[in-house]
Design an enzyme around this catalytic site. Structure first.
Site, PDB file in Angstrom:
ATOM      1  N   GLU A 176     -17.140   3.981 -24.899  1.00 64.66           N
ATOM      2  CA  GLU A 176     -16.831   4.825 -26.050  1.00 64.66           C
ATOM      3  C   GLU A 176     -17.907   4.736 -27.134  1.00 64.66           C
ATOM      4  O   GLU A 176     -17.627   4.962 -28.307  1.00 64.66           O
ATOM      5  CB  GLU A 176     -15.452   4.446 -26.604  1.00 64.66           C
ATOM      6  CG  GLU A 176     -14.333   4.621 -25.590  1.00 64.66           C
ATOM      7  CD  GLU A 176     -12.946   4.543 -26.195  1.00 64.66           C
ATOM      8  OE1 GLU A 176     -12.809   4.742 -27.419  1.00 64.66           O
ATOM      9  OE2 GLU A 176     -12.000   4.286 -25.449  1.00 64.66           O
TER      10      GLU A 176
ATOM     11  N   GLY B 243     -21.188   3.008 -29.446  1.00 69.86           N
ATOM     12  CA  GLY B 243     -21.843   4.057 -30.191  1.00 69.86           C
ATOM     13  C   GLY B 243     -23.144   4.587 -29.606  1.00 69.86           C
ATOM     14  O   GLY B 243     -23.451   4.405 -28.425  1.00 69.86           O
TER      15      GLY B 243
ATOM     16  N   ASP C 168     -15.473  -0.161 -37.219  1.00 70.41           N
ATOM     17  CA  ASP C 168     -14.140   0.428 -37.088  1.00 70.41           C
ATOM     18  C   ASP C 168     -13.039  -0.573 -36.780  1.00 70.41           C
ATOM     19  O   ASP C 168     -11.856  -0.246 -36.912  1.00 70.41           O
ATOM     20  CB  ASP C 168     -14.152   1.484 -35.977  1.00 70.41           C
ATOM     21  CG  ASP C 168     -15.082   2.645 -36.276  1.00 70.41           C
ATOM     22  OD1 ASP C 168     -15.393   2.852 -37.459  1.00 70.41           O
ATOM     23  OD2 ASP C 168     -15.492   3.340 -35.322  1.00 70.41           O
TER      24      ASP C 168
ATOM     25  N   TRP D 143     -11.203  10.810 -39.034  1.00 71.14           N
ATOM     26  CA  TRP D 143     -11.195  11.130 -37.611  1.00 71.14           C
ATOM     27  C   TRP D 143     -12.017  12.381 -37.408  1.00 71.14           C
ATOM     28  O   TRP D 143     -11.811  13.378 -38.089  1.00 71.14           O
ATOM     29  CB  TRP D 143      -9.776  11.354 -37.115  1.00 71.14           C
ATOM     30  CG  TRP D 143      -8.943  10.127 -37.151  1.00 71.14           C
ATOM     31  CD1 TRP D 143      -7.983   9.813 -38.052  1.00 71.14           C
ATOM     32  CD2 TRP D 143      -8.994   9.035 -36.230  1.00 71.14           C
ATOM     33  NE1 TRP D 143      -7.415   8.606 -37.758  1.00 71.14           N
ATOM     34  CE2 TRP D 143      -8.020   8.107 -36.633  1.00 71.14           C
ATOM     35  CE3 TRP D 143      -9.757   8.742 -35.104  1.00 71.14           C
ATOM     36  CZ2 TRP D 143      -7.790   6.904 -35.956  1.00 71.14           C
ATOM     37  CZ3 TRP D 143      -9.528   7.569 -34.426  1.00 71.14           C
ATOM     38  CH2 TRP D 143      -8.562   6.665 -34.841  1.00 71.14           C
TER      39      TRP D 143
ATOM     40  N   CYS E 146      -1.606  -1.098   7.534  1.00 66.62           N
ATOM     41  CA  CYS E 146      -0.715   0.069   7.489  1.00 66.62           C
ATOM     42  C   CYS E 146      -0.680   0.791   8.836  1.00 66.62           C
ATOM     43  O   CYS E 146       0.318   1.431   9.171  1.00 66.62           O
ATOM     44  CB  CYS E 146      -1.156   1.018   6.383  1.00 66.62           C
ATOM     45  SG  CYS E 146      -0.905   0.345   4.721  1.00 66.62           S
TER      46      CYS E 146
ATOM     47  N   HIS F 222       0.851  -1.188   0.000  1.00 66.75           N
ATOM     48  CA  HIS F 222       0.000   0.000   0.000  1.00 66.75           C
ATOM     49  C   HIS F 222       0.890   1.244   0.000  1.00 66.75           C
ATOM     50  O   HIS F 222       2.099   1.174   0.235  1.00 66.75           O
ATOM     51  CB  HIS F 222      -0.911  -0.010   1.228  1.00 66.75           C
ATOM     52  CG  HIS F 222      -2.013  -1.023   1.132  1.00 66.75           C
ATOM     53  ND1 HIS F 222      -2.994  -1.165   2.090  1.00 66.75           N
ATOM     54  CD2 HIS F 222      -2.278  -1.962   0.188  1.00 66.75           C
ATOM     55  CE1 HIS F 222      -3.826  -2.137   1.747  1.00 66.75           C
ATOM     56  NE2 HIS F 222      -3.409  -2.632   0.593  1.00 66.75           N
TER      57      HIS F 222
ATOM     58  N   CYS G  34      -5.253   1.461   6.121  1.00 64.88           N
ATOM     59  CA  CYS G  34      -5.996   0.235   6.402  1.00 64.88           C
ATOM     60  C   CYS G  34      -5.624  -0.285   7.786  1.00 64.88           C
ATOM     61  O   CYS G  34      -4.516  -0.083   8.283  1.00 64.88           O
ATOM     62  CB  CYS G  34      -5.718  -0.820   5.337  1.00 64.88           C
ATOM     63  SG  CYS G  34      -4.037  -1.456   5.334  1.00 64.88           S
TER      64      CYS G  34
ATOM     65  N   GLU H 155       1.305   3.745   2.032  1.00 63.16           N
ATOM     66  CA  GLU H 155       2.031   4.060   3.253  1.00 63.16           C
ATOM     67  C   GLU H 155       3.283   3.196   3.394  1.00 63.16           C
ATOM     68  O   GLU H 155       4.370   3.680   3.737  1.00 63.16           O
ATOM     69  CB  GLU H 155       1.119   3.862   4.473  1.00 63.16           C
ATOM     70  CG  GLU H 155      -0.133   4.725   4.451  1.00 63.16           C
ATOM     71  CD  GLU H 155      -1.332   4.025   3.812  1.00 63.16           C
ATOM     72  OE1 GLU H 155      -2.451   4.238   4.301  1.00 63.16           O
ATOM     73  OE2 GLU H 155      -1.134   3.266   2.838  1.00 63.16           O
TER      74      GLU H 155
ATOM     75  N   LEU I 298      -9.168  -0.945 -28.938  1.00 61.92           N
ATOM     76  CA  LEU I 298      -9.651  -0.506 -27.625  1.00 61.92           C
ATOM     77  C   LEU I 298      -8.584  -0.584 -26.540  1.00 61.92           C
ATOM     78  O   LEU I 298      -8.893  -0.439 -25.362  1.00 61.92           O
ATOM     79  CB  LEU I 298     -10.888  -1.320 -27.188  1.00 61.92           C
ATOM     80  CG  LEU I 298     -12.063  -1.304 -28.163  1.00 61.92           C
ATOM     81  CD1 LEU I 298     -13.186  -2.196 -27.656  1.00 61.92           C
ATOM     82  CD2 LEU I 298     -12.574   0.116 -28.357  1.00 61.92           C
TER      83      LEU I 298
END
Length: 329
Positions: free
Chosen positions: A261, A263, A197, A167, A81, A44, A72, A46, A201
């Site tokens: 993203e 359509g 397209d 584009w 932590c 973590h 935590c 810390e 991704l």
């Protein structure tokens, strides 16, 4: 604290199902160590910070540890932590946001206070809560946080009448999308977008990120990149109730943040189901015309039923504009 928040951002997209967290240790107005949560299973923030202390003994009774989220107090993949903070003898801990998990909220702070550590909370809380908004929704609702990103012309078109969209926006806007992909745990699009397209991704460059790719719909060609590239095993195809799909992503795949993203049909479905938390509109100064594909594939709306958004920010990206918005409160 803002430095700690900046460090935490380095872990976005890598920490699921944990939140990104940053920590900075200050002694006599000097930063002597800093760290962040690099990825799930690693130290973590810390612990990452305190491991970097010099080997010689240092009295930390007058030191302050700035951390973006409550330390935590329970055993998980790593030890608590709070134990390490007490072991090091740190005299003061400043926290931006208390633990959002109802099972643990405030427990770590109580442990520190009971041991005589000065605890301050709420410093830069707005910025820190923004950082962990996906974790907050994930831990409190069992659903991922959904950012709906749409790149459109000034008249709201995401493609021409033949489905061409490359584009609409310029290179600066497209680079920002890559940054957004690196922050997300899953990238979602409709099947029509994949057929039209053939996108990968994937964030480019990935910088260690491996987000899930979630395709909503059917009839994905076998030749598609999502089936054949280096991340093919990270591809999920789903159809049906969008809320159920999002619940599955959270519960089975530990997805906290979904970047959708489009359509237009998928965008409309998410909006109508009330599943969008944040909108990112990339607007290009272009006019497509009425026969272009709309950014929301929805008809029949009346002014009396219009849903209001609140703009959160506006940013110029080359010749384009990024507008961020959320539902009006």
């Amino acid at each position: 604290m803002m430095r700690a928040i900046g460090l935490a951002k380095l872990g976005e997209g890598l920490t699921r199902p944990n939140p990104p967290v940053g920590a900075v240790l200050v002694l006599e107005d000097q930063v002597i160590a800093e760290g962040w949560h690099h990825k799930a299973g690693d130290d973590h923030a810390e612990r990452d910070c305190l491991k970097k202390l010099p080997p010689m003994p240092v009295d930390l009774g007058s030191a302050t540890l700035y951390v973006t989220l409550e330390p935590c107090s329970t055993h998980g993949r790593t030890p608590p932590c709070t134990d390490l903070i007490l072991q090091k003898g740190i005299g003061r801990v400043v926290v931006a946001v208390e633990d959002l998990n109802p099972k643990h909220a405030g427990r770590g702070l109580d442990i520190l206070r009971d041991a005589g550590v000065e605890v301050v909370t709420g410093v830069c809380e707005k910025e820190a809560r923004e950082l962990i908004a996906p974790f907050e929704k994930f831990i409190t609702t069992g659903l991922p946080y959904v950012t709906l990103k749409l790149a459109s012309t000034l008249d709201g078109r995401i493609a021409d009448r033949e489905g061409n969209s490359k584009w609409i926006t310029g290179p600066e806007a497209r680079e920002r999308v890559q940054e957004m992909r690196r922050r997300a745990d899953a990238i979602m699009v409709g099947a029509g977008t994949v057929r039209a397209d053939d996108p990968s991704l994937l964030p480019r460059p990935s910088e260690g990120r491996k987000p899930w790719r979630v395709i909503i719909g059917k009839d994905i060609p076998e030749s598609s990149k999502v089936w054949n590239d280096e991340a093919a095993e990270q591809t999920l195809v789903r159809s049906g109730d969008l809320k159920v799909i999002l619940q599955e992503l959270a519960q089975k795949h530990e997805v906290m943040h979904v970047l959708c993203e489009g359509g237009g049909q998928l965008a409309a479905g998410l909006v109508e189901a009330g599943l969008v938390d944040e909108f990112a509109f990339f607007i290009a100064p272009k006019l497509m015309g009425a026969d272009g594909l709309p950014n929301f594939g929805k008809t029949g709306g009346l002014i009396s039923g219009v849903q209001n958004l609140e703009f959160q920010s506006m940013e110029q990206l080359g010749g384009d504009v990024l507008l961020r918005a959320r539902w009006e409160q």
